[in-house]
Write an enzyme that holds these catalytic residues in place. Sequence first.
Site, PDB file in Angstrom:
ATOM      1  CE  LYS A  44      -3.122   3.052   0.646  1.00 33.26           C
ATOM      2  NZ  LYS A  44      -4.051   3.381  -0.561  1.00 33.26           N
ATOM      3  CB  SER A  45       0.676   4.558  -1.379  1.00 36.51           C
ATOM      4  OG  SER A  45       0.386   4.228  -3.066  1.00 36.51           O
ATOM      5  N   GLY A  71      -8.418   7.640   1.155  1.00 31.13           N
ATOM      6  CA  GLY A  71      -7.638   8.816   1.762  1.00 31.13           C
ATOM      7  C   GLY A  71      -6.318   8.310   2.247  1.00 31.13           C
ATOM      8  CB  CYS A 130      -3.027   9.405  -3.969  1.00 30.62           C
ATOM      9  SG  CYS A 130      -4.218   9.246  -2.770  1.00 30.62           S
ATOM     10  CG  ASN A 193      -4.180   5.717  -9.147  1.00 29.51           C
ATOM     11  OD1 ASN A 193      -5.085   5.214  -8.450  1.00 29.51           O
ATOM     12  ND2 ASN A 193      -2.839   6.062  -8.161  1.00 29.51           N
ATOM     13  CB  SER A 194      -8.836   4.858  -9.291  1.00 32.48           C
ATOM     14  OG  SER A 194      -8.110   6.053  -8.476  1.00 32.48           O
ATOM     15  N   GLY A 221     -12.091  -0.750 -12.155  1.00 25.62           N
ATOM     16  CA  GLY A 221     -12.930  -1.757 -12.681  1.00 25.62           C
ATOM     17  C   GLY A 221     -13.146  -1.719 -14.271  1.00 25.62           C
ATOM     18  N   GLY A 250      -9.176  -2.245 -15.401  1.00 23.86           N
ATOM     19  CA  GLY A 250     -10.070  -3.052 -16.108  1.00 23.86           C
ATOM     20  C   GLY A 250      -9.768  -4.475 -16.127  1.00 23.86           C
ATOM     21  CB  THR A 272     -12.029  -3.083  -9.126  1.00 24.21           C
ATOM     22  OG1 THR A 272     -11.743  -1.821  -9.072  1.00 24.21           O
ATOM     23  CG2 THR A 272     -13.558  -3.558  -8.900  1.00 24.21           C
TER      24      THR A 272
HETATM   25  O1  LIG Z   1      -7.589   6.793  -1.436  1.00 25.01           O
HETATM   26  C1  LIG Z   1      -6.343   6.101  -1.425  1.00 25.01           C
HETATM   27  O2  LIG Z   1      -5.861   5.574  -0.677  1.00 25.01           O
HETATM   28  C2  LIG Z   1      -5.809   5.979  -2.997  1.00 25.01           C
HETATM   29  N1  LIG Z   1      -6.932   5.502  -3.955  1.00 25.01           N
HETATM   30  C3  LIG Z   1      -6.620   5.380  -5.351  1.00 25.01           C
HETATM   31  O3  LIG Z   1      -7.749   4.921  -5.936  1.00 25.01           O
HETATM   32  N2  LIG Z   1      -5.708   5.569  -5.710  1.00 25.01           N
HETATM   33  C4  LIG Z   1      -4.580   5.892  -4.966  1.00 25.01           C
HETATM   34  O4  LIG Z   1      -3.375   5.962  -5.365  1.00 25.01           O
HETATM   35  C5  LIG Z   1      -4.804   6.205  -3.587  1.00 25.01           C
HETATM   36  I1  LIG Z   1      -3.134   6.606  -2.200  1.00 25.01           I
END
Ligand SMILES: O=C(O)c1[nH]c(=O)[nH]c(=O)c1I
Length: 312
Positions: A44-45, A71, A130, A193-194, A221, A250, A272
């Site tokens: 996890k970051s 977050g 993020c 990233n998302s 997703g 995806g 996802t």
């Molecule tokens: O909300 C998060 O922790 C988060 N959520 C994400 O979808 N991508 C990210 O890089 C991070 I740092």
Amino acid sequence: TDLHTSIDKFQFDNVFMNASGVRCYTKDELDELAQSDAGTLVTKSATRAKRLGNPSPRYARLELGSINSMGLPNEGLEYYLDYALNFQKAHPDKPIFLSVAGLSMEENLAMAHTIEDSNFNGLVEFNLSCPNVPGKPQTGYDFDRTQEVLTNLFSFFTKPAGVKLPPYFDLAQFDQMAAILNQFPLKFVNSINSLGNGLMIDPETDTALIKPKGGFGGIGGAYAKPIALANVRAFSQRLDPKIQLIGTGGVTNGRDAYDLILAGASLVQVGTLLQEEGPAAFTRLTRELRAVMQTKGYSAISDFKGQLKVLS
Ligand SMILES: O=C(O)c1[nH]c(=O)[nH]c(=O)c1I
């Protein structure tokens, strides 16, 4: 069929791995990933200090994917660095990724110094994307800031590293970002990233599904597949060949992974789907990707990586 792949000097026996943030917060979750069919894992970051993250509900499954505004909850860099150092002793043949997401330039550089001064021998993923820390813009959407962070970072950082990018939606942005990235000794670029700051609604209550930021969160997703394919393809066409691609976004089956590899990905991350199906998803994805490769007559990833055709 062989799913062996590599990034720089690092060899992986399977192209699949988790996306940072999914089932990788605790040692137990990370161990489950290590014991799955995935070729490797990413933590996890991390921020310097432990973070609780945003208030719940902060994740929701959607018809075609997910929305999250976690977050940046995490146990802090030391926790993941400690995990990584123990892991590499126990599994010297399985390089892993350490993800870092400082909330400021100073924090990113301080964490990079800590990692540089450690015995960590895997790869570092600097998360520039993020979307869910209130008040914090995504670095990856600020080209000057990205240039500055990478310049400062690579003035001292010598370990193998790459960046996690947000999705871009304009060819000029691909050109601009690639021109920045090509200046640095990156081993990989992880895209995407998302999809930042989406919004979904609970039909019963006419209320936003998640609590943080009035319901705004990153979308993952199936919704993300066409954007992920385009971003991997665009960077594959623009980046120095020394910089390899990790494809994220995806992946619901073997064909989705095959497509990211066609677009240029050397590794495929799963978010996802992993969240919803658990680490057993890697067993299914591996079986399905092998089946697609057999149908096409391919026996290795290198047989079709980056071989997307276009209509002439
Ligand atoms: O909300 C998060 O922790 C988060 N959520 C994400 O979808 N991508 C990210 O890089 C991070 I740092």
